[in-house]
Structure formats: structure tokens, C-alpha cells
Scaffold this motif. Structure first.
Motif, PDB file in Angstrom:
ATOM      1  N   ASN A  60      33.178  25.033   1.473  1.00 54.00           N
ATOM      2  CA  ASN A  60      32.467  25.881   2.428  1.00 54.00           C
ATOM      3  C   ASN A  60      30.854  26.163   2.101  1.00 54.00           C
ATOM      4  N   CYS A  61      30.474  25.272   0.932  1.00 49.82           N
ATOM      5  CA  CYS A  61      29.161  25.618   0.222  1.00 49.82           C
ATOM      6  C   CYS A  61      27.860  25.009   1.000  1.00 49.82           C
ATOM      7  N   GLU A  62      26.585  25.707   1.021  1.00 46.20           N
ATOM      8  CA  GLU A  62      25.588  25.194   1.672  1.00 46.20           C
ATOM      9  C   GLU A  62      25.118  24.249   0.548  1.00 46.20           C
ATOM     10  N   ILE A  63      24.390  23.109   1.141  1.00 45.88           N
ATOM     11  CA  ILE A  63      23.812  22.186   0.149  1.00 45.88           C
ATOM     12  C   ILE A  63      22.358  22.008   0.320  1.00 45.88           C
ATOM     13  N   PRO A  64      21.765  22.383  -0.662  1.00 46.10           N
ATOM     14  CA  PRO A  64      20.068  22.530  -0.459  1.00 46.10           C
ATOM     15  C   PRO A  64      19.803  21.203  -0.600  1.00 46.10           C
ATOM     16  N   GLU A  65      18.317  20.937  -0.067  1.00 51.54           N
ATOM     17  CA  GLU A  65      17.876  19.694   0.009  1.00 51.54           C
ATOM     18  C   GLU A  65      17.582  19.048  -1.332  1.00 51.54           C
ATOM     19  N   HIS A  66      17.001  20.186  -2.155  1.00 54.87           N
ATOM     20  CA  HIS A  66      16.329  19.812  -3.234  1.00 54.87           C
ATOM     21  C   HIS A  66      17.313  20.610  -4.640  1.00 54.87           C
ATOM     22  N   SER A  67      17.458  19.727  -5.807  1.00 55.17           N
ATOM     23  CA  SER A  67      18.187  20.370  -6.717  1.00 55.17           C
ATOM     24  C   SER A  67      17.609  19.779  -8.079  1.00 55.17           C
ATOM     25  N   GLN A  88      23.546  20.947 -23.661  1.00 53.85           N
ATOM     26  CA  GLN A  88      24.212  20.406 -22.647  1.00 53.85           C
ATOM     27  C   GLN A  88      23.460  20.106 -21.343  1.00 53.85           C
ATOM     28  N   ILE A  89      23.388  19.203 -20.801  1.00 51.45           N
ATOM     29  CA  ILE A  89      22.863  18.757 -19.631  1.00 51.45           C
ATOM     30  C   ILE A  89      23.573  19.434 -18.294  1.00 51.45           C
ATOM     31  N   SER A  90      22.982  20.531 -17.688  1.00 52.54           N
ATOM     32  CA  SER A  90      23.731  21.318 -16.813  1.00 52.54           C
ATOM     33  C   SER A  90      22.773  21.479 -15.621  1.00 52.54           C
ATOM     34  N   GLN A  91      23.152  22.600 -14.823  1.00 50.53           N
ATOM     35  CA  GLN A  91      22.233  23.124 -13.668  1.00 50.53           C
ATOM     36  C   GLN A  91      22.250  24.722 -13.806  1.00 50.53           C
ATOM     37  N   TRP A  92      21.081  25.150 -13.617  1.00 52.87           N
ATOM     38  CA  TRP A  92      20.856  26.774 -13.731  1.00 52.87           C
ATOM     39  C   TRP A  92      20.255  26.981 -12.320  1.00 52.87           C
ATOM     40  N   ASP A  93      18.912  26.970 -12.182  1.00 51.69           N
ATOM     41  CA  ASP A  93      18.631  28.120 -10.904  1.00 51.69           C
ATOM     42  C   ASP A  93      18.409  26.996  -9.598  1.00 51.69           C
ATOM     43  N   MET A  94      18.673  25.704  -9.691  1.00 51.76           N
ATOM     44  CA  MET A  94      18.599  24.988  -8.459  1.00 51.76           C
ATOM     45  C   MET A  94      19.673  24.042  -8.532  1.00 51.76           C
ATOM     46  N   PRO A  95      21.040  24.460  -8.564  1.00 54.07           N
ATOM     47  CA  PRO A  95      22.326  23.789  -8.311  1.00 54.07           C
ATOM     48  C   PRO A  95      22.410  23.079  -7.343  1.00 54.07           C
ATOM     49  N   LEU A  96      23.505  22.028  -7.082  1.00 53.87           N
ATOM     50  CA  LEU A  96      23.775  21.106  -5.943  1.00 53.87           C
ATOM     51  C   LEU A  96      24.239  21.979  -4.618  1.00 53.87           C
ATOM     52  N   ASP A 136      14.016  14.654 -18.992  1.00 51.89           N
ATOM     53  CA  ASP A 136      14.305  13.147 -18.674  1.00 51.89           C
ATOM     54  C   ASP A 136      15.224  12.664 -17.357  1.00 51.89           C
ATOM     55  N   LEU A 137      15.188  13.488 -16.607  1.00 48.73           N
ATOM     56  CA  LEU A 137      15.986  13.234 -15.160  1.00 48.73           C
ATOM     57  C   LEU A 137      15.116  13.738 -14.262  1.00 48.73           C
ATOM     58  N   PRO A 138      14.897  13.093 -13.025  1.00 46.00           N
ATOM     59  CA  PRO A 138      14.233  13.756 -11.828  1.00 46.00           C
ATOM     60  C   PRO A 138      14.863  14.536 -10.994  1.00 46.00           C
ATOM     61  N   PRO A 139      14.208  15.212 -10.288  1.00 43.86           N
ATOM     62  CA  PRO A 139      14.941  16.157  -9.409  1.00 43.86           C
ATOM     63  C   PRO A 139      15.692  15.439  -8.201  1.00 43.86           C
ATOM     64  N   LEU A 140      16.673  16.064  -7.988  1.00 45.84           N
ATOM     65  CA  LEU A 140      17.562  15.389  -6.714  1.00 45.84           C
ATOM     66  C   LEU A 140      16.944  15.856  -5.433  1.00 45.84           C
ATOM     67  N   HIS A 141      17.055  14.765  -4.432  1.00 46.02           N
ATOM     68  CA  HIS A 141      16.837  15.072  -3.209  1.00 46.02           C
ATOM     69  C   HIS A 141      18.033  14.568  -2.185  1.00 46.02           C
ATOM     70  N   LEU A 142      18.531  15.562  -1.717  1.00 44.91           N
ATOM     71  CA  LEU A 142      19.772  15.233  -0.870  1.00 44.91           C
ATOM     72  C   LEU A 142      19.481  15.300   0.785  1.00 44.91           C
ATOM     73  N   SER A 143      19.372  14.344   1.317  1.00 39.97           N
ATOM     74  CA  SER A 143      18.813  14.458   2.909  1.00 39.97           C
ATOM     75  C   SER A 143      20.030  15.083   3.667  1.00 39.97           C
ATOM     76  N   ALA A 144      19.638  15.542   4.750  1.00 33.34           N
ATOM     77  CA  ALA A 144      20.606  16.010   5.641  1.00 33.34           C
ATOM     78  C   ALA A 144      21.531  15.004   6.318  1.00 33.34           C
ATOM     79  N   GLU A 145      21.092  13.595   6.435  1.00 30.42           N
ATOM     80  CA  GLU A 145      21.795  12.470   6.765  1.00 30.42           C
ATOM     81  C   GLU A 145      22.778  12.372   5.753  1.00 30.42           C
ATOM     82  N   PHE A 146      22.466  12.184   4.331  1.00 24.85           N
ATOM     83  CA  PHE A 146      23.516  11.966   3.384  1.00 24.85           C
ATOM     84  C   PHE A 146      24.699  13.072   3.357  1.00 24.85           C
ATOM     85  N   VAL A 147      24.242  14.511   3.527  1.00 26.16           N
ATOM     86  CA  VAL A 147      25.195  15.229   3.476  1.00 26.16           C
ATOM     87  C   VAL A 147      26.320  15.140   4.639  1.00 26.16           C
TER      88      VAL A 147
END
Length: 509
Positions: A96-103, A120-128, A309-320
Motif C-alpha cells: 500500500n505504498c505511494e510510488i514517487p515519480e522520481h527517485s 554501500q549503494i542504497s537510497q536515502w532521501d528519495m527512495p522508490l 555513477d547512477l542516473p536518477p530513476l523516473h517511474l512513469s504512472a503508466e509503468f506503476v
């Protein structure tokens, strides 16, 4: 005045008390536990998170399943695993999570021997994902635990220490086969108030991840593991106490026991006017206690900064939306449907859906013509026992689902009785075979001829005057001795219900 103190020996906190020892219930009368769980689940991808090495590291020789990327050698670049991102989004939606468009990904900097890059490559302030929740029931009460975030990172290597955990190890071996395996972290809100709630939360969370096919749920091997944060506060307070993190728990039972121990330990210290140290402690199963490992880090200690070394992620509403549409039926939904469509009780439905394989087995049996209640009874009873003892699931057994369906239908048709069916199940579970053919060849069909059963009943009555007298004198259990006599004469093939009816008829005053 009697007083208590704390002594340290061999790394274990030993409580020394001259006053009465507080129990868990007594501590919880004075203090309210605040529990939050951080769960890590390895994702069932074929390759690691940022390289092409196999993610199946179990059983491989140490450091054989590695490459320059997961070894952290200079000059190499990570490449994101697309399936790992998909699985994390799938898990977040199921929770039941929200999926931000950018992470984005971040570097979590700390030094430890099993972390080859020093970060460690992880996520902090802009998670999936953000702001989810999981609802479940404990002792008839509904509990809703918030989920802060579900994010994606890479796993570390493993350390093997020589010597006992309570002694200083003489050497340590670093194995980097696990380094870089995709790891999903599910950060729960501090909404849990009892160890039992924490245990049930974990059970339900594991169940969902296994159902949606992203994690194997193996606590013993560490592919599904949990760290617990716990503090105590006075009842009615809204602030939070000093948090202690507990690690090294590899079973649901261990999580509950470790939290129970910590509640008592912290409660005693607070009752004595002492302060709680913010630290990380490890659970030692053999001792039934936690031990101090190190002081607890704060977020700023890790010096998070964006992974360059990694680009930001863009998750479109269509993908979600596509990922959401592809979610399978979740455990609670399936349990409700089994109750609605097949008339199962809430208990039976919850038990059957605890493992997805059992739920599939039930629906396969029902589709083959087996009544749902009968299918549930066999799956939860004799089949579960044999699967546990033989370590072989029903679909992988010699009997299989088709054979079990045939066996149950023989019982439902009155061809054989339950006792004969259990014997056949035991014999054929691993060996396999057609139950109907075995019944025909051995003449195991149930004796249901009325005249034959009447003759046998009369003979047993004549041979057991004492039991007859006891029954007619009001001893109901004596009737079972007479039923047993008929069953023995028919080698267990008589219809026990018919026999019981005939005996009651013959012995009526």
C-alpha cells in the motif's frame, strides 16, 4: 534498601538483583514498548544489483562468484538491475505504498570488512516508495503498522568468525559472493507495541513477499531477515525513549524472544533510575539474551550523498499501473475468497493460505471434484504431517495432487473409510500409485453390506457382555470398545457410523 546493578562479563550484560525480579508482564504494566522493524529481503533476481554475477551465492566456494564491480575494484561502473527495480515496486504496491515519480540512489559510507567499496549503494532521501501500511490481527485485535519506505540497495558480503560468539575470535574469513545481491529494505513505523505484534507483522510481511514471487522467505539462510528497534516509555507519553537496535535473529520465535528480553532488561534499568544506551545489540539464541555489539550510528554518521555513477530513476504512472495490474491475489484477499466461494471457516482459510502452495493445492483438489472442507482437512492434517516428516511437498511427492484427489473421493463416496485412507496415504505419499487400483487389488473396500454388518454386530455383542453391561449402565465410552471389535473383525473396513448406529439400535432399552 535492596538495589540492583549491572555487571558485564564475556560481552553479556548480566543483571544482578537483590530485589524481586520483574517479569515481562510486570514491566509492561509500568512501561509501554515502542517497536519498529527494519526488514531486509533478498530479491529473486538471476543477477546481482549492479553487475552480471549470479545472485545465487548459496553453496558456491568463497569469493568465486565475484567480478571487479562487486569486488569494488577501481575504475568500474555499476549498471542497474531493472528486474530488481520492478520487484521493489511490486512489493511496495502490495504494501500500500505511494510510488514517487522520481527517485535516486545514494552512497552510504562506512567501513566494515564485508563492504569492499567502503560504501554501500542504497537510497536515502528519495527512495522508490513511501507511506505504506500493513494490517493484521493479533488476539482478535486489528493492528495497523505504517511502513515508512520500501527501498532498494545492495547486500554486503559475509563474515565467518572462528570461535564462539562470546569469545574473541582468532580469525575471520570474508566471503564476497553475497556482495551486490539485490536487497530490498522495508522500514516499518514504530507502531508495534508487543513482541507478539512484531512476530505477526513479520509473518504477514514474509507471506506477502513470497506470494508475489520476489523473495523466498528463508530466515535461516538470511535471505529474509529483520533488525528490531525498541524503546520504552511511560504509558500515556507520546515521546520516544532511547532506541536500541537488536540484530542476529533468524526465526520468528527469536524475534519475539529477543524483544521480550529487551523489554525486561530496559524496564529494570529504567526502574533503577539508570539511562538506556543507544546501541546495537545482538541476540544470542543459546543464552536467551542480547549482548552489546557497538554504539548505534545516526544517519549523519553515514555521510549519505547521491551516487554519482547512477542516473536518477523516473517511474512513469503508466509503468506503476502495469506493475499494479500484474499483482497476484494477496493472502488476505485469497482467504476471503475461499470463505466466500467455498464456505471455509475463517480459521481454515487463514491456515490454508499461510503458504501459497497449500492454497493452490486446495483449489486444484476442488476443481477435481473434492469438497472444499474435506480438501482443507486433509491438507492441514495428514498431508501436512507427511510433508513435514518427509521434507517433500505434496506436488513433489509420488502421490501428487491427482492421487490425493482420487483418495479423498474414495472416502467421500463411502468406498473406503478414513482409517483405510490414512494408511493408504502413508504408503503412497512417496511411493506413488493409484489409490483406486490399490483398493480394488487388495479388496480394501468398505464393508457396507447391511446384513453382514448386522451379523458382525450381533457376534461382537455376544462376545463382550461386560462392555454391553457397562454401556447399558450409562458408560458411553464402552460403546467404542464394541465398535472397535467390529472394526477389528473387518480389518478396519467397516463403516464406523453404520456400526455405531446398529449397536445403539441393538442395545437400546
Amino acid at each position: 534498601m535492596a538495589h540492583s546493578g549491572t555487571a558485564r562479563g564475556c560481552g553479556v550484560d548480566v543483571m544482578i538483583a537483590t530485589s524481586a525480579v520483574s517479569t515481562l508482564d510486570q514491566v509492561m504494566e509500568r512501561w509501554e514498548p515502542v517497536i519498529g522493524l527494519e526488514v531486509h529481503g533478498q530479491l529473486l533476481t538471476q543477477s546481482k544489483m549492479f553487475c552480471g554475477c549470479s545472485a545465487d551465492y548459496i553453496g558456491s566456494p568463497p569469493n568465486s562468484n565475484t567480478c571487479p564491480v562487486c569486488l569494488g575494484l577501481p575504475g568500474v561502473l555499476p549498471v542497474m538491475n531493472r528486474v530488481a527495480v520492478l520487484y521493489t515496486v511490486r512489493s511496495a504496491l502490495a504494501l500500500n505504498c505511494e510510488i514517487p515519480e522520481h527517485s535516486k540512489f545514494d552512497r552510504k559510507n562506512y567501513f566494515y570488512p564485508d563492504l569492499p567499496k567502503g560504501y554501500q549503494i542504497s537510497q536515502w532521501d528519495m527512495p522508490l516508495s513511501l507511506n505504506g501500511h500493513l494490517t493484521f490481527t493479533v488476539d482478535g485485535e486489528e493492528v495497523r503498522c505504517g511502513i515508512t519506505r520500501v527501498h532498494l540497495e545492495e547486500d554486503t558480503g559475509t563474515l565467518q568468525h572462528a570461535g564462539d560468539i562470546l569469545q574473541q575470535a582468532r580469525s575471520s574469513v570474508v566471503d564476497l559472493n553475497r556482495a551486490g545481491v539485490p536487497l530490498m529494505e522495508i522500514v516499518g513505523e514504530p507502531d508495534l507495541r508487543t513482541p507478539a505484534q512484531a512476530r505477526e507483522y513479520l509473518i504477514r510481511l514474509r507471506q506477502i513477499l513470497v506470494y508475489i514471487g520476489v523473495n523466498d522467505g528463508n530466515l535461516e539462510q538470511g535471505s529474509f531477515r529483520c533488525d528490531a528497534n525498541i524503546s520504552l516509555r511511560k504509558h500515556g507519553d507520546t515521546g520516544l525513549g532511547v532506541k536500541v537496535e537488536v540484530k542476529n535473529m533468524n526465526s520468528f520465535r527469536a524475534v519475539q524472544r529477543a524483544l521480550e528480553y529487551e523489554i525486561v532488561r530496559q524496564g529494570r534499568l529504567l526502574d533503577q533510575g539508570q539511562t538506556i544506551a543507544q546501541e546495537t545489540r545482538g541476540w544470542v539464541e543459546a543464552k536467551g539474551a542480547t549482548i552489546s555489539q557497538r554504539s548505534k550510528e545516526y544517519a549523519h554518521d553515514y555521510r549519505y550523498f547521491p551516487e554519482p555513477d547512477l542516473p536518477p530513476l523516473h517511474l512513469s504512472a503508466e509503468f506503476v499501473d502495469r506493475v499494479r495490474a500484474g499483482l497476484p491475489e494477496l493472502p488476505q484477499q485469497l482467504a476471503e475468497r475461499l470463505q466466500r466461494e467455498h464456505g471455509l471457516s475463517a480459521y481454515d482459510a487463514a491456515t490454508i493460505t499461510a503458504e501459497r502452495e497449500d492454497a493452490r493445492a486446495l483449489e486444484t483438489l476442488v476443481a477435481a471434484g473434492v469438497p472444499a472442507k474435506a480438501a482443507a482437512n486433509w491438507l492441514m492434517g495428514e498431508v501436512a504431517r507427511l510433508a513435514r516428516e518427509s521434507r517433500t511437498s505434496l506436488p513433489g511427492s509420488g502421490l501428487g495432487l491427482e492421487g490425493l484427489a482420487s483418495l479423498i473421493k474414495l472416502v467421500e463416496a463411502g468406498t473406503i473409510n478414513g482409517s483405510t485412507a490414512k494408511e493408504l496415504l502413508e504408503e503412497l505419499y512417496l511411493a506413488g500409485g493409484d489409490p483406486a487400483a490399490v483398493v480394488r487389488e487388495r479388496g480394501l473396500g468398505q464393508v457396507s453390506d447391511q446384513a453382514e454388518l448386522e451379523r458382525l454386530v450381533d457376534a461382537v455383542i455376544a462376545e463382550n457382555p461386560a462392555a454391553v453391561a457397562d454401556f447399558q449402565g450409562g458408560k458411553e465410552q464402552a460403546l467404542q470398545r464394541l465398535v472397535g471389535g467390529v472394526m477389528k473383525a473387518t480389518r478396519g473396513r467397516a463403516d464406523a457410523r453404520v456400526v455405531t448406529g446398529l449397536l445403539r439400535e441393538r442395545l437400546a432399552p
